[in-house]
Design a protein around this motif. Sequence first.
Motif, mmCIF file in Angstrom:
data_model
loop_
_atom_site.group_PDB
_atom_site.id
_atom_site.type_symbol
_atom_site.label_atom_id
_atom_site.label_comp_id
_atom_site.label_asym_id
_atom_site.label_seq_id
_atom_site.Cartn_x
_atom_site.Cartn_y
_atom_site.Cartn_z
ATOM 1 N N GLN A 91 -3.480 14.220 -38.117
ATOM 2 C CA GLN A 91 -2.845 13.188 -37.304
ATOM 3 C C GLN A 91 -3.482 11.827 -37.536
ATOM 4 O O GLN A 91 -2.796 10.803 -37.484
ATOM 5 C CB GLN A 91 -2.905 13.576 -35.821
ATOM 6 N N VAL A 97 3.539 13.730 -35.279
ATOM 7 C CA VAL A 97 3.450 14.895 -34.397
ATOM 8 C C VAL A 97 3.326 16.143 -35.262
ATOM 9 O O VAL A 97 4.058 16.313 -36.242
ATOM 10 C CB VAL A 97 4.712 14.997 -33.509
ATOM 11 N N LYS A 247 9.565 26.313 -27.294
ATOM 12 C CA LYS A 247 9.490 24.885 -26.977
ATOM 13 C C LYS A 247 10.239 24.562 -25.688
ATOM 14 O O LYS A 247 11.273 23.892 -25.711
ATOM 15 C CB LYS A 247 9.999 24.029 -28.136
ATOM 16 N N PRO A 345 7.011 21.324 -31.981
ATOM 17 C CA PRO A 345 5.739 20.604 -31.876
ATOM 18 C C PRO A 345 4.624 21.594 -31.577
ATOM 19 O O PRO A 345 4.738 22.408 -30.647
ATOM 20 C CB PRO A 345 5.979 19.641 -30.708
ATOM 21 N N ARG A 347 1.738 21.434 -30.199
ATOM 22 C CA ARG A 347 1.148 21.408 -28.858
ATOM 23 C C ARG A 347 2.065 22.074 -27.837
ATOM 24 O O ARG A 347 1.595 22.726 -26.911
ATOM 25 C CB ARG A 347 0.868 19.966 -28.433
#
Length: 501
Positions: A91, A97, A247, A345, A347
């Motif tokens: 990153q 992302v 997600k 994503p 995270r």
Amino acid sequence: MSVEYIYPEFEVIRNENRCICCRVCERQCANEVHRCDADNNLMLSDESKCVNCQRCVSLCPTHALKIIKSDCALRENANWQNDTIKEIYKQASSGGVLLSSMGNPKSFPVYWDKILINASQVTNPPIDPLREPMETKVFLGKKPDKIERDDNGNLKCELPPQLELSMPVMFSAMSYGSISYNAHASLARASKELGILYNTGEGGLHEDFYCYGENTIVQVASGRFGVHKDYLEAGAAVEIKMGQGAKPGIGGHLPGAKIVGDVSRTRMIPEGSDAISPAPHHDIYSIEDLRQLVFSLKEATEYKKPVIVKVAAVHNIAAIASGIARSGADIIAIDGFRGGTGAAPTRIRDNVGIPIELALASVDQRLRDEGIRNNVSLVVGGSIRSASDVIKAVALGADACYIATAALLALGCHLCRTCQSGKCNWGIATQNPDLVKRLNPDIGSQRLINLMTAWNHEIKELMGGMGINSIEALRGNRLMLRGVGLTGKELEILGISHAGE
């Protein structure tokens, strides 16, 4: 050398005594790991590109290759682990992302593995599934709360639209575009042969697959890709996708590089344009709004098809399911946080949502407490890995299970978790024609049939050992389950006793 340089995660080990420089590995690797030094008649490897998909290992004619995880690592630190540091480097270099595919790989508890199944012994003898009938057929849809008779005393047998499955398993949503034409063909053919259903995902339905309509669930997502009257009428059921386990709270995104040819036409968007599904449906902000869409779809299909609402497993899932059950939906599909995906994503995938086992138990109990359990059927997904997981899910309250990752593994997936790159060496998560043709749908569908046939046999054996002869008798029968290594609160949510009680 850049400051974030890290030694490659995998090492390609080549046995020079076995290698015959046939260049199969070079031709088969979409990531361009292998190349031939013709001057020295030597095969070389760029290990920085290796994703450990095992394609080269599987096809090497002399078994000269193996791939191992590199033992070169950053200094050990319980808080700052290698993966965490590498992600920060990425990153810091890109400003982007992080994206990942497939399910959550973190070491959260897998509750299926902490639940044991009871077996019958003397007072309630087991049933021999080879000699006695075992009913694995299930019907999904709204059921009456009681037996009703007409004025002449005859039973009223009319039911709302139902989905009939030969076993309590379906293939979950995977869109055409995220997976290949041949992968979809394999799922469709296997579903028809098995007497179950597969889900189109949010990418529409290719014209070649309309003939499998009786075994197809067509999905309506926030982007409405490929949704039109013929599409809705083609399937056996319509599913409204509100969320997915990998997600929760996030929409879909299929990169423009995959929107080519038939994918573009099927989704009804221009070639090369990104297919972005917004996080919310912009016409749904309440249960009342959801109810309006449910009945709009029922109206469009002349009330002949059940409507499914798919949601991700989140903290207030029981309350959400209660609202959906009152919206007019016939089936609720709940996807746990270990569910797979083509891209999410990182995270979000690794930190959002809850395990499907806890979500299922809490939803089933909430609907029973409110007296509306028969209003809907429950379908659950998100890392259903085996027949025993299916049995445990049904005993916790599910009517049926969705599987996706297990189906992809049957097709040849090696869980290298690079679906988002579009370079799937096994012809599954790609639109590259040279890669797509590596998956033979005749072979793929047969492997899916074999897997589900094996699971169905195991389901019958497990039920027989429990002294139960039908899925209906097992549904919600938590007395047949016991927990090991679980806290009192976890046992309370699951609604089961500890082993030994």
